[in-house]
Scaffold this active site. Structure first.
Site, PDB file in Angstrom:
ATOM      1  CG  ASP A 446      -2.297   0.528   0.942  1.00  0.00           C
ATOM      2  OD1 ASP A 446      -2.411   1.413   0.082  1.00  0.00           O
ATOM      3  OD2 ASP A 446      -3.261   0.067   1.587  1.00  0.00           O
ATOM      4  CG  ASP A 512      -9.487   1.811  -0.663  1.00  0.00           C
ATOM      5  OD1 ASP A 512      -8.942   0.760  -1.032  1.00  0.00           O
ATOM      6  OD2 ASP A 512      -8.964   2.602   0.139  1.00  0.00           O
TER       7      ASP A 512
END
Ligand code: GLA
Length: 714
Positions: A446, A512
């Site tokens: 990430d 997301d």
């Protein structure tokens, strides 16, 4: 490599040609980029390549050399900017060309000071790979690189631009405008491409669409600061109308070359097609799939724990979740954020890559072993480039931070300076050990903030350029130590989804959001460049965590099927019907993934704004699957015939509705009659299906169904 040449260079491959010829200074100048040229087109183009001499302009015709800059009369964005010893670079002279049927290398020099090289390679998919480099040839003095851009010409009929913007949970939103005089420039100074990344810039004939129009497209394979642009000057670019190009965006003092050192630009990928956006997509997908590093099939079905448990890690609960996952057919179980020291929320712990003994008293290996025993791979979340000030790492090594101002936290975190070898050594050591000790098969990597540090930071950090290269090297070193390890590039969703990072990773997390309305659009446009097997797409719960919109399961299942599929849902909260539906869908994914991950992505144009028809057709055009989707209500009372694009008009196809994703509710009394027969399987001509189209049901908003077509003539 090819042989030396002093005349024109003609590259041709995959139905595309690039033609260059020396201009009056002997510089290689661009004559043509587009449709493949027949042999007798070349003399005609060369004979007509000298532009008019204009009023109030240069006294001689303008050309458009590969390294266009002001020294040769180009007043647009320069291809190259550099400086040695306080003086800007002088005019470049051609010193050599080496070329063959598909590659060309041009070398240009400014006396003894600098050597600029431009490389082109046209691959069999017709995608042009362009790179440039600049080398400091001086014996003393630093050469500072300002910019090194790759530019190609556009004809006057390329009158419209399509590129992308976006935001967190809303990546890849298309935007269109007309080409006008001036520069339409999309820059990222975020240290990553960003949620609003231009991603892919397409210039095309008016109204170009998925199936129609001629398009010239450009993508920069780079994960740091960058610019992509279309530019038109009133005087044009030689005989061309405008230019399209891209390059890394460098800070003032970011790249300084000592004598003998070289700067290599990232690769710029250019694709031309006269078959609409789908034609561009087809070239990119074939090109990307032909890379030696392309991940091998089959792409395992994923369960990612983030939205199931967030930071609430508990061995028993996660073991139950893993069992459920295995039961429904999951093949890779990924433990998201929250496993390392101090990480009970997003304000602390980043940087401390040690398993948290308070949460995992027996270590992570217990869970990993159970996951493996259940027949699944084990994946783990890291955010290696980042650090929370509230971490042992930040306390012990404040000088390792990239140097953002203290009040410029972002999700309570700061970036590490990867240009410092000790930082990389620490990360490599920690990740390597965890991967080995916990038997990690997959990393979700990430990157949850923009980089804002200045080069004059207190640490003397060397900037985004070095950071990006150090990241690539770190990923490569991990791959060398763990050849079977796969890595996903995530950046708060899809803020780092480019072919630069994908040369070092195996997939991207597109967004997301698992809200199927948003997701459908994000995947539709991400797929313009990236084949579906590289794009993670997960089924979420009925109420999306990011938008709180509620969607029925069939719609969510159909949406997640068109990517590298997975689940982002607390399976322990699912009822038996939902688990059974997921298991059916998982079997369907396994059955269809050779097609989904190897076929040609197609999208229909002529449907109303609330509907989408897209699919994947196998290379032989014998097998196809289409999704018929309604995201919003229809303005009209019926759906006219919809063409199923990409089929072979000479074949006949058996059409059937795949029931596994569940029924799609209708806004009508009865389906078109042919579709009722399709439940048993109806055979129709490819010409009717792909040219005339078939009437499809008017679905309610938030509904989706799958049609499968199989060639019926052999
Ligand atoms: C980012 C990612 C999410 C999740 C969280 C964990 O926001 O995009 O998918 O991994 O971090 O903190």
């Amino acid at each position: 490599m090819g042989s030396p040449s002093s005349g024109p260079a003609h590259l041709s491959n995959g139905g595309v040609s690039l033609l260059l010829t020396p201009d009056r200074w002997g510089l290689p100048a661009l004559v043509h980029w587009g449709a493949a040229l027949a042999d007798d087109d070349v003399p005609g183009l060369l004979a007509t390549d000298v532009a008019a001499v204009l009023n109030s302009s240069l006294d001689a015709p303008r050309s458009f050399p590969v390294v266009a800059d002001r020294h040769h009369g180009w007043s647009g964005t320069p291809a190259v900017q550099w400086e040695v010893g306080g003086a800007t670079g002088g005019p470049l002279h051609h010193i050599g060309t080496t070329t063959d049927a598909t590659t060309a290398r041009f070398e240009l020099a400014d006396g003894e000071l600098a050597l600029v090289t431009v490389d082109y390679r046209l691959d069999s998919a017709g995608v042009l790979h362009a790179r440039a480099s600049i080398e400091n040839r001086s014996t003393d003095g630093e050469l500072a690189v300002g910019a090194l851009r790759l530019l190609l010409p556009l004809p006057a009929r390329a009158r419209e631009i399509l590129d992308f913007t976006g935001k967190w949970t809303g990546e890849r939103r298309p935007q269109r405008r007309l080409v006008g005089d001036g520069t339409w420039s999309r820059a990222s100074r975020r240290g990553r491409p960003g949620h609003d990344s231009a991603f892919l810039v397409l210039a095309g004939t008016p109204g170009f669409a998925f199936r129609t129009g001629e398009i010239w497209a450009c993508h920069l394979a780079w994960s740091g600061n960058q610019e992509q642009f279309v530019e038109r000057l009133p005087e044009g670019a030689g005989v061309h109308s405008a230019v399209i190009g891209a390059g890394e965006l460098l800070d003032l003092v970011e790249v300084r070359l000592a004598p003998g050192e070289r700067y290599d630009s990232p690769e710029v990928l250019f694709a031309w097609s006269d078959q609409g956006i789908d034609g561009v997509t087809d070239r990119f997908h074939r090109s990307v799939r032909s890379r030696p590093e392309h991940p091998s099939p089959p792409r395992p079905l994923v369960l990612n724990t983030w939205e199931a448990v967030y930071f609430d890690h508990d061995l028993d609960r996660l073991t139950e979740l893993a069992k459920r996952a295995a039961d429904v057919g999951v093949e890779r179980f990924v433990l998201d954020d929250g496993w390392f020291r101090g990480r009970r929320g997003d304000t602390a712990g980043l940087g401390d890559w040690f398993v948290d003994e308070t949460v995992w008293p027996g270590g992570l290996r217990e869970l990993s072993d159970r996951v493996h025993e259940l027949g699944m791979q084990f994946g783990l979340w890291f955010e290696p480039e980042m650090v929370n000030p509230n971490s042992d790492l930040a306390r012990a090594h404040p000088q390792w931070l990239l140097g953002e101002l203290p009040d410029l936290g972002w999700r309570h975190q700061f970036a590490l300076d990867l240009s410092q070898p000790e930082v990389v050594a620490y990360l490599l050591d920690r990740i390597d050990r965890i991967v080995t000790d916990c038997r990690v098969d997959f990393i979700k990597w990430d990157h949850n903030r923009d980089l804002h540090a200045s080069l004059h930071s207190r640490t003397g950090a060397s900037g985004v350029h070095e950071h990006t290269l150090a990241l690539y090297r770190l990923l490569d070193e991990l791959a060398a130590r763990h050849p079977a390890l796969e890595v996903e590039s995530c950046a708060s969703g899809g803020a780092r989804a480019d072919l630069g990072i994908l040369a070092h990773t195996q997939r991207v997390w597109a967004s997301d959001t698992n809200d199927p309305v948003e997701r459908h659009m994000i995947q539709r446009w991400t797929a313009t460049l990236l084949p579906p097997e590289l794009v993670g797409s997960h089924v979420g719960p009925a109420e999306a965590h990011t938008t709180h919109r509620t969607a029925v399961l069939p719609f969510r299942l159909v949406t997640a099927l068109f990517g590298h599929a997975g689940i982002e849902w607390d399976l322990l909260s699912c009822d038996p019907h939902e688990l059974e539906a997921l298991a059916r869908w998982a079997r369907l994914y396994r059955e269809l993934r050779p097609l989904l991950h190897g076929g040609r992505t197609v999208r229909a144009d002529d449907v109303d704004e609330g509907a989408l028809l897209h699919g994947v057709v196998d290379p032989d055009r014998k097998h196809a699957v289409y999704a018929w989707v309604r995201t919003d209500t229809s303005a009209t009372a019926h759906t006219p015939r919809v063409a199923l694009p990409g089929l072979d008009p000479r074949r006949r196809y058996r059409v059937r509705i795949r029931p596994e994703t569940g029924p799609a509710s209708r806004h009508q009394v009865a389906d078109p009659a042919w579709l009722t027969e399709a439940e048993q399987g109806v055979v129709l001509s490819g010409r009717v299906l792909t040219r005339d189209g078939v009437p499809l049901p008017l679905l309610n908003p938030g509904q989706a169904m799958l049609l499968e077509l199989t060639a019926a003539d052999d």
